[in-house]
Design an enzyme around this catalytic site. Structure first.
Site, mmCIF file in Angstrom:
data_model
loop_
_atom_site.group_PDB
_atom_site.id
_atom_site.type_symbol
_atom_site.label_atom_id
_atom_site.label_comp_id
_atom_site.label_asym_id
_atom_site.label_seq_id
_atom_site.Cartn_x
_atom_site.Cartn_y
_atom_site.Cartn_z
ATOM 1 N N THR A 101 38.915 35.846 32.156
ATOM 2 C CA THR A 101 39.063 36.547 33.434
ATOM 3 C C THR A 101 37.777 36.318 34.212
ATOM 4 O O THR A 101 36.707 36.758 33.808
ATOM 5 C CB THR A 101 39.296 38.052 33.225
ATOM 6 O OG1 THR A 101 40.518 38.229 32.498
ATOM 7 C CG2 THR A 101 39.395 38.775 34.566
ATOM 8 N N LYS A 176 45.242 38.313 37.946
ATOM 9 C CA LYS A 176 44.591 39.114 36.904
ATOM 10 C C LYS A 176 43.810 40.266 37.520
ATOM 11 O O LYS A 176 43.735 41.361 36.940
ATOM 12 C CB LYS A 176 43.663 38.237 36.065
ATOM 13 C CG LYS A 176 42.980 38.975 34.914
ATOM 14 C CD LYS A 176 43.969 39.580 33.915
ATOM 15 C CE LYS A 176 43.282 40.429 32.843
ATOM 16 N NZ LYS A 176 42.509 39.637 31.872
ATOM 17 N N LYS A 244 32.923 44.021 34.050
ATOM 18 C CA LYS A 244 32.796 42.735 34.743
ATOM 19 C C LYS A 244 34.020 42.456 35.607
ATOM 20 O O LYS A 244 33.905 42.055 36.766
ATOM 21 C CB LYS A 244 32.594 41.631 33.708
ATOM 22 C CG LYS A 244 32.609 40.214 34.244
ATOM 23 C CD LYS A 244 33.967 39.515 34.053
ATOM 24 C CE LYS A 244 34.339 39.368 32.608
ATOM 25 N NZ LYS A 244 35.628 38.655 32.424
#
Length: 292
Positions: A101, A176, A244
């Site tokens: 990701t 995502k 993150k």
């Protein structure tokens, strides 16, 4: 068609999810070359016949299909665009599939550079955590050239069950981000629900039997709340990596002029958890925010 006879698969990133994913490809009969920063993590794969590489450069030189699932966007950039990276040493016609990701803009940058070398790149982040990786039931969100996606689809089907082509380079990463935004607020909701049940004197396991199959049902409620109740905070997905992801999503939302208050609240809670030393626990450790 990519077959074990004409394909050598490289796999970079043998972590919580990567180990299972690489294992599925190996069990399907594909020759496997692996690289990860901690060689011990690849011990089982090496014992089963995988070949070790000392760098992404070596992986690119030995394999014609390379999967990557590393930690952060800067790891992705170094792996693909660094001095000893995949793009510089990849074979013409190779397929590089990043399942980390990462940043949508970085996916576009990698795709642009790869085309100069006649290399196909796909951004294909996943959802489903350690369980989905173990059971080969990941949700895979794909961006890149549609023809390249079609070519590698049989390989992706060794890893997941819900595989959707989303569009041009970066589209998988944007999808995502949408996934992570949905999870972020949901994690607050499911945890508050179970804390409420406990404070009301209810049996939380019994409560789960009622609400997991109703309108409140979600993957997090069914899979992560039981872990919370058992005190199992081992990572299926690290808090540090979720933070993150949320930062990437907030940055992208800001660039689009969008407010994301639910996402911002979730990140603030997880930031506090990280400050308390929980960054290497799974996202279900948010339970401790209310319990500690």
């Amino acid at each position: 068609m990519l077959t074990p006879e004409n394909t050598v698969i490289g796999f970079i990133g043998i972590g919580v999810m990567g180990k299972s994913m690489a294992g599925h490809l190996q069990k399907a009969g594909f020759p496997l070359v692996v690289y990860t920063r901690t060689k011990e993590k690849a011990a089982d794969l090496l014992e089963s016949g995988a070949e070790w590489a000392n760098s992404p450069k070596e992986v690119a030189q030995k394999a014609n299909v390379v999967f990557t699932i590393v930690g952060y966007p800067y790891d992705v950039e170094e792996t693909y665009l660094g001095e000893n990276g995949l793009i510089a040493y990849g074979k013409q016609g190779s397929y590089f599939i990043d399942m980390t990701t990462s940043s949508p803009s970085l996916a576009v940058k990698i795709s642009t550079e790869a085309k100069k070398h006649q290399i196909h790149t796909i951004d294909a982040p996943v959802s489903g955590g350690d369980i989905g990786a173990r059971d080969a039931k990941l949700s895979i969100m794909v961006g890149g050239e549609e023809e390249a996606f079609t070519d590698v689809l049989p390989l992706l089907q060794k890893l997941g069950t819900n595989i959707v082509y989303q569009g041009k380079a970066g589209s998988g990463q944007h999808t995502k981000m949408a996934n992570q935004i949905a999870i972020a607020s949901n994690m607050i909701g499911v945890t508050e629900a179970i804390i409420y049940a406990e404070k009301a004197g209810l049996n939380p396991d019994t409560v789960l039997k009622s609400i997991t199959s109703g309108a409140a049902g979600s993957w997090s409620l069914s899979n992560l709340v039981p872990r919370m109740l058992k005190g199992d905070f081992d990572p299926g997905f690290y808090i540090k990596h979720f933070i993150k992801d949320m930062k990437i999503a907030l940055d992208e939302a800001e660039q689009m002029g969008m407010e994301a208050p639910g996402l911002a609240l979730s990140k603030s809670i997880y930031d506090q958890m990280a400050e308390k030393g929980e960054e290497n626990n799974g996202t279900q450790a948010i339970y401790k925010y209310w319990k500690d």
